[in-house]
Design a protein around this motif. Structure first.
Motif, PDB file in Angstrom:
ATOM      1  N   THR A   7       0.791  -1.236   0.000  1.00 13.46           N
ATOM      2  CA  THR A   7       0.000   0.000   0.000  1.00 13.46           C
ATOM      3  C   THR A   7       0.821   1.282   0.000  1.00 13.46           C
ATOM      4  OG1 THR A   7      -0.157  -0.076   2.430  1.00 13.46           O
ATOM      5  CG2 THR A   7      -1.930  -1.122   1.167  1.00 13.46           C
ATOM      6  N   VAL A   8       2.076   1.211   0.452  1.00  9.96           N
ATOM      7  CA  VAL A   8       2.892   2.423   0.562  1.00  9.96           C
ATOM      8  C   VAL A   8       4.058   2.333  -0.418  1.00  9.96           C
ATOM      9  CG1 VAL A   8       4.244   3.909   2.080  1.00  9.96           C
ATOM     10  CG2 VAL A   8       2.287   2.628   2.999  1.00  9.96           C
ATOM     11  N   PRO A   9       4.114   3.177  -1.442  1.00  9.29           N
ATOM     12  CA  PRO A   9       5.240   3.123  -2.384  1.00  9.29           C
ATOM     13  C   PRO A   9       6.490   3.753  -1.785  1.00  9.29           C
ATOM     14  CG  PRO A   9       3.755   4.906  -2.981  1.00  9.29           C
ATOM     15  CD  PRO A   9       3.117   4.196  -1.818  1.00  9.29           C
ATOM     16  N   VAL A  10       7.623   3.250  -2.212  1.00  6.41           N
ATOM     17  CA  VAL A  10       8.899   3.832  -1.795  1.00  6.41           C
ATOM     18  C   VAL A  10       9.217   5.014  -2.700  1.00  6.41           C
ATOM     19  CG1 VAL A  10      11.387   3.441  -1.657  1.00  6.41           C
ATOM     20  CG2 VAL A  10       9.819   1.726  -0.784  1.00  6.41           C
ATOM     21  N   ARG A  11       9.610   6.112  -2.095  1.00  2.00           N
ATOM     22  CA  ARG A  11       9.931   7.319  -2.857  1.00  2.00           C
ATOM     23  C   ARG A  11      11.329   7.195  -3.438  1.00  2.00           C
ATOM     24  NH1 ARG A  11      12.114  12.495  -1.632  1.00  2.00           N
ATOM     25  NH2 ARG A  11      11.212  14.140  -2.918  1.00  2.00           N
ATOM     26  N   LEU A  12      11.431   7.333  -4.752  1.00  2.00           N
ATOM     27  CA  LEU A  12      12.714   7.225  -5.435  1.00  2.00           C
ATOM     28  C   LEU A  12      13.411   8.575  -5.467  1.00  2.00           C
ATOM     29  CD1 LEU A  12      11.812   4.958  -8.490  1.00  2.00           C
ATOM     30  CD2 LEU A  12      12.749   4.268  -6.288  1.00  2.00           C
ATOM     31  N   GLY A  13      14.723   8.552  -5.292  1.00  2.94           N
ATOM     32  CA  GLY A  13      15.516   9.761  -5.395  1.00  2.94           C
ATOM     33  C   GLY A  13      15.651  10.212  -6.837  1.00  2.94           C
ATOM     34  N   LEU A  14      16.127  11.430  -7.013  1.00  2.00           N
ATOM     35  CA  LEU A  14      16.256  11.970  -8.366  1.00  2.00           C
ATOM     36  C   LEU A  14      17.243  11.184  -9.204  1.00  2.00           C
ATOM     37  CD1 LEU A  14      16.216  15.835  -7.794  1.00  2.00           C
ATOM     38  CD2 LEU A  14      14.355  14.345  -8.487  1.00  2.00           C
ATOM     39  N   ASP A  15      18.261  10.561  -8.552  1.00  2.13           N
ATOM     40  CA  ASP A  15      19.231   9.807  -9.333  1.00  2.13           C
ATOM     41  C   ASP A  15      18.641   8.512  -9.874  1.00  2.13           C
ATOM     42  OD1 ASP A  15      18.967   8.754  -6.823  1.00  2.13           O
ATOM     43  OD2 ASP A  15      21.103   8.490  -6.445  1.00  2.13           O
ATOM     44  N   ALA A  27       7.697   2.682   5.142  1.00  2.00           N
ATOM     45  CA  ALA A  27       7.029   3.193   6.338  1.00  2.00           C
ATOM     46  C   ALA A  27       7.699   4.459   6.858  1.00  2.00           C
ATOM     47  CB  ALA A  27       7.005   2.121   7.420  1.00  2.00           C
ATOM     48  N   LEU A  28       9.028   4.520   6.774  1.00  2.00           N
ATOM     49  CA  LEU A  28       9.757   5.684   7.269  1.00  2.00           C
ATOM     50  C   LEU A  28       9.713   6.862   6.298  1.00  2.00           C
ATOM     51  CD1 LEU A  28      12.924   3.949   8.781  1.00  2.00           C
ATOM     52  CD2 LEU A  28      11.004   4.958  10.031  1.00  2.00           C
ATOM     53  N   GLY A  29       9.203   6.619   5.096  1.00  2.00           N
ATOM     54  CA  GLY A  29       9.182   7.681   4.092  1.00  2.00           C
ATOM     55  C   GLY A  29      10.560   8.028   3.574  1.00  2.00           C
ATOM     56  N   ALA A  30      11.499   7.095   3.699  1.00  2.00           N
ATOM     57  CA  ALA A  30      12.869   7.349   3.263  1.00  2.00           C
ATOM     58  C   ALA A  30      12.933   7.399   1.739  1.00  2.00           C
ATOM     59  CB  ALA A  30      13.805   6.266   3.791  1.00  2.00           C
ATOM     60  N   THR A  31      13.843   8.201   1.236  1.00  2.00           N
ATOM     61  CA  THR A  31      14.061   8.310  -0.204  1.00  2.00           C
ATOM     62  C   THR A  31      15.118   7.301  -0.631  1.00  2.00           C
ATOM     63  OG1 THR A  31      13.503  10.656  -0.200  1.00  2.00           O
ATOM     64  CG2 THR A  31      14.743   9.836  -2.078  1.00  2.00           C
ATOM     65  N   LEU A  32      14.773   6.448  -1.574  1.00  4.74           N
ATOM     66  CA  LEU A  32      15.704   5.430  -2.056  1.00  4.74           C
ATOM     67  C   LEU A  32      16.562   6.020  -3.169  1.00  4.74           C
ATOM     68  CD1 LEU A  32      16.608   2.484  -1.825  1.00  4.74           C
ATOM     69  CD2 LEU A  32      14.923   1.900  -3.575  1.00  4.74           C
ATOM     70  N   THR A  33      17.838   6.231  -2.901  1.00  3.51           N
ATOM     71  CA  THR A  33      18.777   6.762  -3.882  1.00  3.51           C
ATOM     72  C   THR A  33      19.558   5.612  -4.514  1.00  3.51           C
ATOM     73  OG1 THR A  33      20.509   7.029  -2.207  1.00  3.51           O
ATOM     74  CG2 THR A  33      18.997   8.878  -2.550  1.00  3.51           C
ATOM     75  N   LEU A  34      20.373   5.945  -5.513  1.00  5.29           N
ATOM     76  CA  LEU A  34      21.177   4.913  -6.165  1.00  5.29           C
ATOM     77  C   LEU A  34      22.160   4.265  -5.184  1.00  5.29           C
ATOM     78  CD1 LEU A  34      22.008   3.368  -8.678  1.00  5.29           C
ATOM     79  CD2 LEU A  34      23.496   5.275  -9.308  1.00  5.29           C
ATOM     80  N   PRO A  35      22.925   5.035  -4.389  1.00  8.52           N
ATOM     81  CA  PRO A  35      23.758   4.375  -3.370  1.00  8.52           C
ATOM     82  C   PRO A  35      22.922   3.605  -2.359  1.00  8.52           C
ATOM     83  CG  PRO A  35      24.483   6.638  -3.705  1.00  8.52           C
ATOM     84  CD  PRO A  35      23.188   6.488  -4.441  1.00  8.52           C
ATOM     85  N   LEU A  84      27.097  12.624   8.567  1.00 13.11           N
ATOM     86  CA  LEU A  84      28.262  13.342   8.057  1.00 13.11           C
ATOM     87  C   LEU A  84      28.334  13.381   6.535  1.00 13.11           C
ATOM     88  CD1 LEU A  84      31.020  12.134  10.561  1.00 13.11           C
ATOM     89  CD2 LEU A  84      29.648  14.222  10.636  1.00 13.11           C
ATOM     90  N   ALA A  85      27.644  12.470   5.856  1.00 17.28           N
ATOM     91  CA  ALA A  85      27.675  12.472   4.393  1.00 17.28           C
ATOM     92  C   ALA A  85      26.624  13.455   3.878  1.00 17.28           C
ATOM     93  CB  ALA A  85      27.428  11.068   3.848  1.00 17.28           C
ATOM     94  N   SER A  86      26.580  13.625   2.567  1.00 16.01           N
ATOM     95  CA  SER A  86      25.627  14.546   1.961  1.00 16.01           C
ATOM     96  C   SER A  86      25.073  13.938   0.693  1.00 16.01           C
ATOM     97  CB  SER A  86      26.298  15.893   1.638  1.00 16.01           C
ATOM     98  OG  SER A  86      27.315  15.713   0.680  1.00 16.01           O
ATOM     99  N   GLY A  87      23.973  14.508   0.229  1.00 16.53           N
ATOM    100  CA  GLY A  87      23.393  14.092  -1.035  1.00 16.53           C
ATOM    101  C   GLY A  87      22.915  12.648  -1.016  1.00 16.53           C
ATOM    102  N   PRO A  88      23.009  11.947  -2.162  1.00 19.84           N
ATOM    103  CA  PRO A  88      22.510  10.577  -2.250  1.00 19.84           C
ATOM    104  C   PRO A  88      23.226   9.603  -1.319  1.00 19.84           C
ATOM    105  CG  PRO A  88      22.876  11.513  -4.436  1.00 19.84           C
ATOM    106  CD  PRO A  88      23.476  12.468  -3.464  1.00 19.84           C
ATOM    107  N   VAL A  89      24.468   9.911  -0.914  1.00 18.96           N
ATOM    108  CA  VAL A  89      25.220   8.993  -0.057  1.00 18.96           C
ATOM    109  C   VAL A  89      24.518   8.818   1.292  1.00 18.96           C
ATOM    110  CG1 VAL A  89      27.439   8.609   1.091  1.00 18.96           C
ATOM    111  CG2 VAL A  89      27.373   9.525  -1.224  1.00 18.96           C
ATOM    112  N   ARG A  90      23.792   9.849   1.750  1.00 16.65           N
ATOM    113  CA  ARG A  90      23.048   9.707   2.998  1.00 16.65           C
ATOM    114  C   ARG A  90      22.017   8.595   2.875  1.00 16.65           C
ATOM    115  NH1 ARG A  90      20.891  15.120   5.543  1.00 16.65           N
ATOM    116  NH2 ARG A  90      20.751  13.708   7.324  1.00 16.65           N
ATOM    117  N   GLY A  91      21.449   8.429   1.678  1.00 14.36           N
ATOM    118  CA  GLY A  91      20.488   7.355   1.465  1.00 14.36           C
ATOM    119  C   GLY A  91      21.106   5.988   1.665  1.00 14.36           C
TER     120      GLY A  91
END
Length: 753
Positions: A25-33, A323-331, A398-405
């Motif tokens: 029921t809950v889709p995972v949000r994809l990152g821009l990458d 569930a956490l609403g986390a953004t799934l990035t390429l890393p 400490l990381a930034s951008g997609p690496v935080r994902g």
């Protein structure tokens, strides 16, 4: 089934049922990458009158939100990062130039009386004769003396872009004033109307961000002292439709409270993200299949149950992300694949402990051996996973951008793997162990056999730690070799750490990087670094480029590679590159320090120091290998490095946990003999866990696509180096730090008293 087993079974069913519901029921949000789009990081700058603090940044954020909404971008995201940064995500926007122009302009609109032409160039630099007087060139470039602003953008009620089809004036922008602005406009135009027709002072200058965008003469029909009283005007000029709409958008949105500067810009085409998802999915399928097959061959029925638990782990991880609403990035997607290999570690620890228990007690049943395995392996599982969680937390903070994902998915994966191993696998294993058929044929369980690795070690009984200094000398030689790579080849830092622009192109056929490099040098980009990317790809890394210079680079590439499509565009400002470089060093220092503190608290300081020195050894060797290979060290490499620190310390934790247990049993034994026994007893776990992770990483290296190849390669090399250093660097170093045994009359080392 006893009460605790029923509770675990109900807990497992409840969590799995909830995970199925969330996943459905809950889709995972994809990152821009992964889905394609543009990310722009803006940094607010202080002015002499306004400090770029959190409050000013919040007000700037609201103005930018209005501008983005007017752009018509679907599902944009704008968030504040720290006190002076704003992260803007624009899905589906592949050409960031217009978006960056709209977002980056301060849009300070003002209306000035024209005092007359500037006499000459020298006049433009002299002190103004009136308060607020300034000199700016008009639309044709002729310098004008302007009086103080009579109106600003705050007096504007609305602006609209229109086209005058009947009068032939083309596109223009109409402006309606509000409140006192209408009276001020009438006064300004009434004073200008007192000048004779053709006099430059009959003009009114409309200034946007210190640039005169229009300076029309007041119509002769306007009476002196009366002015234009309808509270409206229009800005004319050589506007196209896009320019007119952009100007009206900026006027309606209002001026930014403080100026902003683009410090980072990333653009990824949707095809690159789609290919990354497909490649990662294939890597996950192949890696999981190979790992499952290996576990089934080694542990038989328990391996089958562990495979079922591994599939449940995948469901749990996906549901937790959603569930956490986390953004799934390429890393982050790569981290999800990686944790599949890591998830078998806890199962292997339990099964190897159960095998030892079964072999040590002749009358032990598979059920009792499994219970002992789960009990005895708990401390090692907890310690090893906590060290990985430390690395995941450092990546997130400490990381930034997609690496935080990547840090998010790594942390979720560790927690999900612990639940799947300690709850789901245990429920399945206890149920299977209670079946009559398994009691009659215990060997099919995989617990009643010691395994190929343990059998060979038992027969040979090697004394690996008899000459520990030789292993330390070998480790020192590897360090020298890695250091030579850094000294000879140098370290190639990516644009994240140096600042610059990274362009990636997809081509229909392979392109020789040397030809592209020569063409760019002829165009004036001598410092451009050109490399192949996959089979039909090309990356160009340069110093920071303007959009016009980027167009030249893209044109040169397309001249040599017909049909080249720009699929990625990253721009990192020099100040941000320096900041990220500093943060990377801080992250490494904090990672090593955090591991030292935790290991020293859980074990003796000697073991903690030895483990951290081995980690530093792994870091230097991994950097040296990449230096020899001529590969760049970017944000993904930093993520791999921190993951290696968290993952490779697991082997040391498992080893030292066994050493601690053996010291309690035989406190009078020499430490070298105790460490040797611990190595032999934990080696099957080290080999089997390493093989499971290696299958996944090898699949990710081969099938993961060009964006993840170097990342997976760094992890694979780090895994091999970490496994070696935990046994042949950390263990010998701990022995040497404790000191060699001396005769004390009772055969005990002085440090063991």
């Amino acid at each position: 089934m006893n009460r605790s087993s029923r509770v675990r079974a109900l807990l497992a069913l409840a969590v799995l049922a909830l995970s199925v519901y969330i996943a459905a029921t809950v889709p995972v949000r994809l990152g821009l990458d992964l889905r394609g789009g543009t990310q722009i990081v803006l940094q607010t700058r202080s002015t002499p009158t306004t400090e770029a603090d959190g409050e000013a940044t919040d007000r700037t954020l609201e103005v930018l939100r209005g501008r983005v909404d007017a752009l018509g971008v679907a599902e944009p995201t704008l968030v504040r990062s720290g006190d002076d940064r704003i992260i803007v995500e624009l899905p589906g926007v592949r050409d960031p130039k217009r978006a960056a122009d709209v977002l980056g302009r301060t849009a300070r609109l003002s209306f000035h009386p024209v005092l007359g032409p500037a006499e000459d160039a020298e006049r433009t630099s002299t002190t103004p004769r009136q308060p607020g007087e300034r000199v700016l060139p008009d639309e044709s470039g002729a310098p004008l003396r302007l009086g103080a602003a009579e109106l600003t953008g705050e007096h504007v009620e609305k602006a609209a872009a229109l086209i005058d089809q009947q009068g032939g004036a083309g596109w223009h922008v109409t402006i309606d004033f509000k409140g006192a602005g209408a009276d001020s406009w009438a006064r300004l135009t009434g004073e200008a109307a007192c000048r004779p027709a053709g006099d430059p002072a009959r003009r009114v200058a409309i200034v946007l961000d210190d640039k005169v965008i229009s300076s029309p003469q007041v119509d002769p029909s306007v009476a002196c002292g009366t002015g234009i009283r309808d509270g409206a005007t229009r800005i004319t000029g050589s506007f196209g439709p896009e320019e007119a709409r952009e100007l009206s958008l900026l006027v309606n949105g209002g001026a930014l409270p403080v100026p902003v500067e683009t410090v980072e810009q990333r653009t990824v085409g949707p095809t690159l993200g789609a290919r990354a998802i497909t490649a990662s999915a294939w890597a996950a399928v192949v890696g999981t299949a190979l790992t499952s097959l290996f576990i089934v061959v080694v542990y038989r029925l328990m391996g089958v149950l562990a495979t079922v638990a591994l599939l449940c782990y995948g469901l749990l991880s996906y549901a937790a992300l959603a569930a956490l609403g986390a953004t799934l990035t390429l890393p982050g997607l790569a981290g999800f694949v990686l944790t599949i290999g890591m998830a078998v570690d806890a199962n292997v620890l339990v099964f190897e402990r159960a095998r030892e228990e079964y072999a040590a007690r002749r009358r032990a049943s598979v059920r009792s051996a499994l219970a002992a395995g789960f009990r005895d392996a708990l401390s090692a599982i907890a310690d090893s996973n906590i060290t990985t969680l430390i690395a995941a937390a450092l990546l997130f903070f400490l990381a930034s951008g997609p690496v935080r994902g990547f840090g998010v998915t790594l942390g979720i994966g560790v927690l999900a793997s612990m639940f799947s191993a300690l709850v789901i696998t245990r429920v399945l294993a206890e149920y299977a162990a209670g079946r009559p058929g398994l009691r009659r044929l215990p060997r099919i369980s995989g617990i009643a056999t010691t395994g190929l690795v343990r059998d060979r070690l038992t027969r040979r009984d090697p004394r690996l730690m008899r000459r520990s200094r030789r292993w330390l000398a070998t480790s020192a030689a590897l360090l020298v070799l890695a250091g030579a790579g850094v000294a000879v080849r140098g370290v190639d830092l990516g644009v994240e750490f140096t600042g610059g622009r990274l362009l990636e192109y997809a081509t229909t056929a392979p392109v020789d990087p040397d030809r592209v490099r020569s063409a760019l040098a002829d165009t004036g980009f001598e410092r451009a670094v050109v490399q192949s990317s996959g089979d039909n790809g090309l990356t160009v890394r340069t110093d920071p480029l303007t959009d016009a210079e980027e167009a030249e680079v893209t044109g040169a590439v397309r001249d040599l590679a017909e049909g080249a499509d720009k699929v990625r565009d990253e721009l990192i400002g020099p100040s941000l590159g320096e900041e990220l470089r500093r943060d990377a060093l801080i992250a490494l220092a904090v990672a090593l320090g955090a591991q030292l503190v935790y290991l020293a608290a859980r074990f003796r300081w000697v073991f903690g120091t030895a483990a951290v020195v081995a980690l530093a050894h792994d870091v230097v060797i991994l950097v040296g290998v990449f230096a020899w290979l001529g590969k760049s060290l970017d944000g993904l490499f930093l993520a791999a490095l921190l993951t290696v620190i968290g993952y490779s310390v697991n082997d040391s934790v498992v080893l030292f946990d066994r050493v601690r247990e053996l010291v309690r049993r035989t406190p009078s034994a020499p430490l070298s003999a105790t460490v040797n026994r611990a190595i032999l007893q934990t080696m099957p776990r080290t080999v089997n866990t390493g093989m499971g992770a290696a299958f996944v990483l090898a699949s990710l290296t081969v099938l993961g696509g060009s964006s993840l190849t170097d990342f997976a390669l760094a992890l694979l090399i780090g895994l091999a180096v970490g496994t070696y250093s935990s046994v042949f660097t950390a263990a010998p170093l701990a022995i040497e730090l404790r000191g060699r045994p001396r005769s004390t009359g009772d055969g005990r080392q002085p440090s063991d008293r």
